[in-house]
Design an enzyme around this catalytic site. Structure first.
Site, mmCIF file in Angstrom:
data_model
loop_
_atom_site.group_PDB
_atom_site.id
_atom_site.type_symbol
_atom_site.label_atom_id
_atom_site.label_comp_id
_atom_site.label_asym_id
_atom_site.label_seq_id
_atom_site.Cartn_x
_atom_site.Cartn_y
_atom_site.Cartn_z
ATOM 1 N N GLY A 174 2.928 -1.150 4.163
ATOM 2 C CA GLY A 174 3.028 0.269 3.847
ATOM 3 C C GLY A 174 4.459 0.658 3.510
ATOM 4 N N GLY A 175 5.156 1.263 4.477
ATOM 5 C CA GLY A 175 6.496 1.812 4.250
ATOM 6 C C GLY A 175 7.448 0.871 3.525
ATOM 7 C CD GLU A 223 -2.591 5.514 6.814
ATOM 8 O OE1 GLU A 223 -2.589 5.561 5.572
ATOM 9 O OE2 GLU A 223 -1.695 4.944 7.478
ATOM 10 N N GLY A 234 2.978 2.172 10.683
ATOM 11 C CA GLY A 234 3.953 3.239 10.518
ATOM 12 C C GLY A 234 4.722 3.563 11.780
ATOM 13 C CG HIS A 253 -5.634 2.133 5.265
ATOM 14 N ND1 HIS A 253 -5.146 3.025 6.194
ATOM 15 C CD2 HIS A 253 -4.668 1.196 5.098
ATOM 16 C CE1 HIS A 253 -3.932 2.631 6.566
ATOM 17 N NE2 HIS A 253 -3.620 1.526 5.922
ATOM 18 C CB SER A 313 5.661 -2.207 11.651
ATOM 19 O OG SER A 313 5.293 -0.868 11.971
ATOM 20 C CD GLU A 346 -3.329 -2.304 7.224
ATOM 21 O OE1 GLU A 346 -2.271 -2.597 6.655
ATOM 22 O OE2 GLU A 346 -3.911 -1.210 7.044
ATOM 23 C CG ASN A 373 -1.691 1.285 1.380
ATOM 24 O OD1 ASN A 373 -1.744 2.107 0.460
ATOM 25 N ND2 ASN A 373 -2.306 1.470 2.535
ATOM 26 C CD1 TRP A 374 3.842 1.307 -2.804
ATOM 27 C CD2 TRP A 374 3.654 2.391 -4.753
ATOM 28 N NE1 TRP A 374 4.671 0.689 -3.713
ATOM 29 C CE2 TRP A 374 4.575 1.337 -4.907
ATOM 30 C CE3 TRP A 374 3.366 3.205 -5.849
ATOM 31 C CZ2 TRP A 374 5.238 1.089 -6.114
ATOM 32 C CZ3 TRP A 374 4.010 2.964 -7.060
ATOM 33 C CH2 TRP A 374 4.938 1.908 -7.183
ATOM 34 C CE LYS A 375 0.020 3.183 4.820
ATOM 35 N NZ LYS A 375 0.137 3.241 6.260
HETATM 36 P P1 13P Z 1 3.285 0.220 7.554
HETATM 37 O O1 13P Z 1 3.714 -1.066 6.905
HETATM 38 O O2 13P Z 1 4.055 1.420 7.062
HETATM 39 O O3 13P Z 1 3.228 0.108 9.044
HETATM 40 O O4 13P Z 1 1.762 0.494 7.065
HETATM 41 C C1 13P Z 1 0.828 -0.519 7.184
HETATM 42 C C2 13P Z 1 -0.370 -0.118 6.431
HETATM 43 O O5 13P Z 1 -1.100 0.773 6.829
HETATM 44 C C3 13P Z 1 -0.658 -0.817 5.167
HETATM 45 O O6 13P Z 1 -1.929 -0.522 4.700
#
Ligand code: 13P
Length: 248
Positions: free
Chosen positions: A232-233, A96, A172, A94, A211, A166, A9-11
């Site tokens: 994510g990251g 967020e 993050g 999500h 993470s 999640e 997930n590149w956000k």
């Molecule tokens: P991280 O892997 O950066 O913690 O993010 C997880 C996430 O929100 C994937 O959708």
């Protein structure tokens, strides 16, 4: 047998130009993976991503969509538009989106139903806050998210849905849920799915996100009810391939 899925997930990261270059570089690193590989990219990157990923095992998805087909919803993207681009997946709900854009279990449900109507695979997210975990209401909260999010999803469609667990406190932050914590909630999700859909629950993929890194992917993905990750990251670097190739 559920096939693992490593989904990035590149956000709000990566320009179209960066997208093209990244996918070209990632392709050879993941071409022999046993897991399915997917990248959920910003809307403006979708075309470049699909072109770059053509003839490879990398699949492309979006990170959100509206539940209406068209209309006066400035700034939104509809399921009709997404379908025409050729994406396979769409992340729905999500944390967020829930936290910063006021999405609720009810809007999540409308989006899941619409995604299925347009033959897009929804990756429906759920997860608890740190306060909810400390209050001991994690499982109650997740069960509610699952039950409302999947309201009226038919038994014919349910196996297309992917669930992503999640925990918000692990997103993050660099703090990963232990594999036991993640397994406990993913097993509770599967129990909830079994209550709703009987033995079809055993064919539904449940991902863990929060993470995930190359160093912890194999332990997490090795748990009985964890069928891969939403990353994510760590999906913004080529070392994402280590997560995809977690079993090598
Ligand atoms: P991280 O892997 O950066 O913690 O993010 C997880 C996430 O929100 C994937 O959708």
């Amino acid at each position: 047998m559920r096939k693992k899925l490593a989904a990035g997930n590149w956000k709000m990261n990566m320009t179209p130009e960066e997208t093209g270059r990244f996918i070209e570089d990632l392709k050879p690193l993941v071409k022999d993976s046993n897991a399915d590989v997917a990248l959920m990219v910003p809307y403006v990157d979708i075309k470049t991503a699909l072109d770059a990923a053509k003839d490879s095992n990398i699949e492309i998805g979006a990170q959100n969509m509206h539940f209406e087909e068209s209309g006066a919803f400035t700034g939104e993207i509809s399921p009709v538009m997404l379908k025409e681009t050729g994406v396979k997946y769409v992340i729905i709900g999500h944390s967020e989106r829930r936290e910063y854009f006021a999405e609720t279990d009810e809007t999540v449900n409308k989006k899941v139903l619409k995604a299925l109507e347009y033959d897009l695979i929804p990756i429906m997210c759920c997860g608890e806050t740190l306060t909810q975990r400390e209050q001991g209401i994690t499982i109650d909260h997740i069960r509610k998210q699952i039950k409302i999010g999947l309201l009226n999803v038919s038994s014919d469609d349910i196996e297309k849905v992917v669930i992503a667990y999640e925990p918000i406190w692990a997103i993050g932050t660099g703090v990963t849920a232990t594999s036991e914590q993640a397994q406990e909630v993913c097993a509770a999700i599967r129990d909830t799915l079994r209550e709703l859909y009987g033995e079809k629950a055993d064919n539904i993929r449940i991902l863990y996100g929060g993470s995930v890194k190359g160093e912890n992917a194999s332990e997490l993905f090795g748990m009985p009810d964890i069928d891969g990750g939403l990353v994510g990251g760590a999906s913004l670097k080529l070392s994402f391939a280590d997560i995809v190739n977690y079993d090598k």
